[in-house]
Motif scaffolding. Structure first.
Motif, short mmCIF file in Angstrom:
data_model
loop_
_atom_site.label_atom_id
_atom_site.label_comp_id
_atom_site.label_asym_id
_atom_site.label_seq_id
_atom_site.Cartn_x
_atom_site.Cartn_y
_atom_site.Cartn_z
N LYS A 34 0.83 -1.21 0.00
CA LYS A 34 0.00 0.00 0.00
C LYS A 34 0.86 1.26 0.00
O LYS A 34 1.02 1.93 1.02
N PRO A 35 1.43 1.62 -1.16
CA PRO A 35 2.22 2.85 -1.25
C PRO A 35 1.31 4.08 -1.17
O PRO A 35 0.27 4.13 -1.81
N LEU A 36 1.70 5.05 -0.36
CA LEU A 36 0.92 6.27 -0.19
C LEU A 36 1.52 7.45 -0.95
O LEU A 36 0.82 8.17 -1.65
N LEU A 37 2.83 7.65 -0.79
CA LEU A 37 3.51 8.76 -1.45
C LEU A 37 4.83 8.30 -2.03
O LEU A 37 5.59 7.60 -1.37
N MET A 38 5.11 8.73 -3.26
CA MET A 38 6.38 8.42 -3.92
C MET A 38 7.17 9.71 -4.09
O MET A 38 6.66 10.81 -3.94
N ASN A 39 8.45 9.53 -4.45
CA ASN A 39 9.30 10.66 -4.84
C ASN A 39 9.34 11.72 -3.74
O ASN A 39 9.20 12.92 -4.01
N LEU A 40 9.54 11.29 -2.51
CA LEU A 40 9.52 12.21 -1.37
C LEU A 40 10.72 13.15 -1.38
O LEU A 40 11.84 12.76 -1.74
N SER A 41 10.46 14.40 -0.98
CA SER A 41 11.52 15.38 -0.77
C SER A 41 11.26 16.09 0.54
O SER A 41 10.15 16.04 1.08
N VAL A 42 12.26 16.79 1.05
CA VAL A 42 12.12 17.44 2.34
C VAL A 42 12.77 18.82 2.31
O VAL A 42 13.81 19.02 1.67
N GLY B 205 16.92 23.35 21.74
CA GLY B 205 16.05 24.50 21.99
C GLY B 205 15.66 25.29 20.77
O GLY B 205 14.83 26.20 20.86
N ARG B 206 16.21 25.00 19.63
CA ARG B 206 15.88 25.76 18.42
C ARG B 206 14.50 25.34 17.88
O ARG B 206 14.19 24.16 17.78
N LYS B 207 13.66 26.34 17.55
CA LYS B 207 12.38 26.06 16.93
C LYS B 207 12.56 25.95 15.43
O LYS B 207 13.12 26.84 14.79
N ALA B 208 12.09 24.86 14.88
CA ALA B 208 12.30 24.61 13.46
C ALA B 208 11.10 23.89 12.89
O ALA B 208 10.18 23.49 13.61
N TYR C 240 7.13 16.60 1.16
CA TYR C 240 6.14 16.55 0.08
C TYR C 240 6.45 15.39 -0.84
O TYR C 240 7.60 14.98 -1.02
N GLY C 241 5.37 14.83 -1.40
CA GLY C 241 5.54 13.67 -2.27
C GLY C 241 4.36 13.53 -3.20
O GLY C 241 3.39 14.29 -3.15
N GLN C 242 4.42 12.52 -4.05
CA GLN C 242 3.46 12.33 -5.12
C GLN C 242 2.63 11.08 -4.86
O GLN C 242 3.18 10.00 -4.61
N SER C 243 1.31 11.21 -4.91
CA SER C 243 0.44 10.06 -4.73
C SER C 243 0.46 9.19 -5.98
O SER C 243 0.96 9.61 -7.03
N SER C 244 -0.09 7.99 -5.87
CA SER C 244 -0.07 7.08 -7.01
C SER C 244 -0.87 7.62 -8.19
O SER C 244 -0.67 7.22 -9.32
N GLY C 245 -1.79 8.57 -7.93
CA GLY C 245 -2.54 9.20 -9.00
C GLY C 245 -1.83 10.38 -9.62
O GLY C 245 -2.35 11.01 -10.55
N GLY C 246 -0.66 10.73 -9.08
CA GLY C 246 0.13 11.83 -9.65
C GLY C 246 -0.03 13.14 -8.92
O GLY C 246 0.68 14.11 -9.23
N LYS C 247 -0.93 13.23 -7.93
CA LYS C 247 -1.16 14.48 -7.22
C LYS C 247 -0.08 14.68 -6.15
O LYS C 247 0.30 13.76 -5.44
N TRP C 248 0.41 15.95 -6.03
CA TRP C 248 1.43 16.27 -5.05
C TRP C 248 0.79 16.66 -3.73
O TRP C 248 -0.20 17.39 -3.70
N LYS C 249 1.34 16.18 -2.62
CA LYS C 249 0.84 16.49 -1.29
C LYS C 249 1.99 16.96 -0.40
O LYS C 249 3.12 16.52 -0.55
N LYS C 250 1.65 17.88 0.54
CA LYS C 250 2.66 18.43 1.44
C LYS C 250 2.23 18.25 2.89
O LYS C 250 1.06 18.30 3.21
N PHE C 251 3.23 18.05 3.77
CA PHE C 251 2.98 17.89 5.19
C PHE C 251 4.02 18.71 5.94
O PHE C 251 5.22 18.64 5.61
N LEU C 252 3.58 19.49 6.93
CA LEU C 252 4.47 20.34 7.70
C LEU C 252 4.53 19.86 9.15
O LEU C 252 3.50 19.66 9.80
N TYR C 253 5.75 19.67 9.65
CA TYR C 253 5.95 19.18 11.02
C TYR C 253 6.78 20.18 11.80
O TYR C 253 7.98 20.33 11.56
#
Length: 236
Positions: free
Chosen positions: A173-181, A214-217, A222-235
């Motif tokens: 069950k792949p969720l996101l491909m081609n991940l970058s950070v 102690g540094r706030k960062a 972000y990565g590509q779903s199997s349908g080709g759509k790009w998604k981003k997540f911020l942590y």
């Protein structure tokens, strides 16, 4: 790998693993192909096929062939396999079962990895499987890492089927491909892995690094779903 460096008892366990996965774990929407190789690579089917009973039996009969070629050409085989994967959008997993020892053709590890990486598209992940304790795991680990895959080391013969099938099921069950950070408010010198693996259901992505206390960062993945759509997540 059906060259003479692969003992018959190992090949028998590999065939059992392939049968178990194809008959018990494939999904109707999946497609598969089987390649046997030593000096040359031969495919069971021209392209990927659905896992219906006829195709599965054809594939299993295909890998029962007794090895006829003696040597192994890992570089040539990898090139042939990757270049003959036509789909550019669906996630594609290559499970390469070999000891990684080339006995003909290009044998230099750096040359093999350097030349294979550019032709391996971002939707292709190579999972290398080494059986025994005398394989070229340095090469197999690098090939897997550079293609967002993983080296699976199987030291004991009785573990072959379970580890093969288990690794394949974990990638079902792949969720996101081609991940970058991207990193915000961080001075990044060394992180691992620099090439992020794909993200699978029930799995995670772990990034190793070191920063000031102690540094706030923030880290954005972000990565590509199997349908080709790009998604981003911020942590934060």
């Amino acid at each position: 790998d059906i060259s003479l460096s692969s003992p018959k008892e190992e090949l028998a366990e590999v065939r059992k693993g392939v049968r178990t996965y194809l008959t018990e774990h494939m999904h109707p929407e999946d497609k598969f192909n089987i390649v046997r190789f030593s000096e040359d690579a031969r495919r069971a089917f021209y392209s990927f096929v659905p896992p219906n009973p006829k195709n599965i039996e054809t594939g299993l009969s295909f890998i029962k062939k007794v090895p006829g070629q003696v040597k192994t050409d890992v570089y040539r085989v990898l090139h042939s396999i990757v270049l003959n994967i036509f789909s550019r959008y669906r996630p594609c997993h290559v499970f390469l079962i070999t000891d990684g020892h080339s006995t003909q053709g290009i044998r230099d590890t750096r040359r093999i990895v350097h030349d294979i990486a550019p032709v391996t598209r971002s939707n292709i992940s190579i999972f290398t499987i080494d059986i025994g304790t005398d394989g070229n795991r340095y090469l197999l680990d690098l090939v897997a890492y550079r293609s967002r895959g993983k080296l699976v080391a199987v030291d004991r013969l009785e573990e072959v089927e379970a580890k093969m099938v288990g690794e394949a099921v974990r990638r079902d069950k792949p969720l996101l491909m081609n991940l970058s950070v991207n990193y915000a408010n961080l001075k990044v010198d060394e992180v691992y892995p620099q090439i992020l693996p794909n993200l699978y259901a029930g799995d995670g992505v772990v990034i190793y690094g070191q920063c000031e206390s102690g540094r706030k960062a923030a880290i954005q993945i972000y990565g590509q779903s199997s349908g080709g759509k790009w998604k981003k997540f911020l942590y934060p």
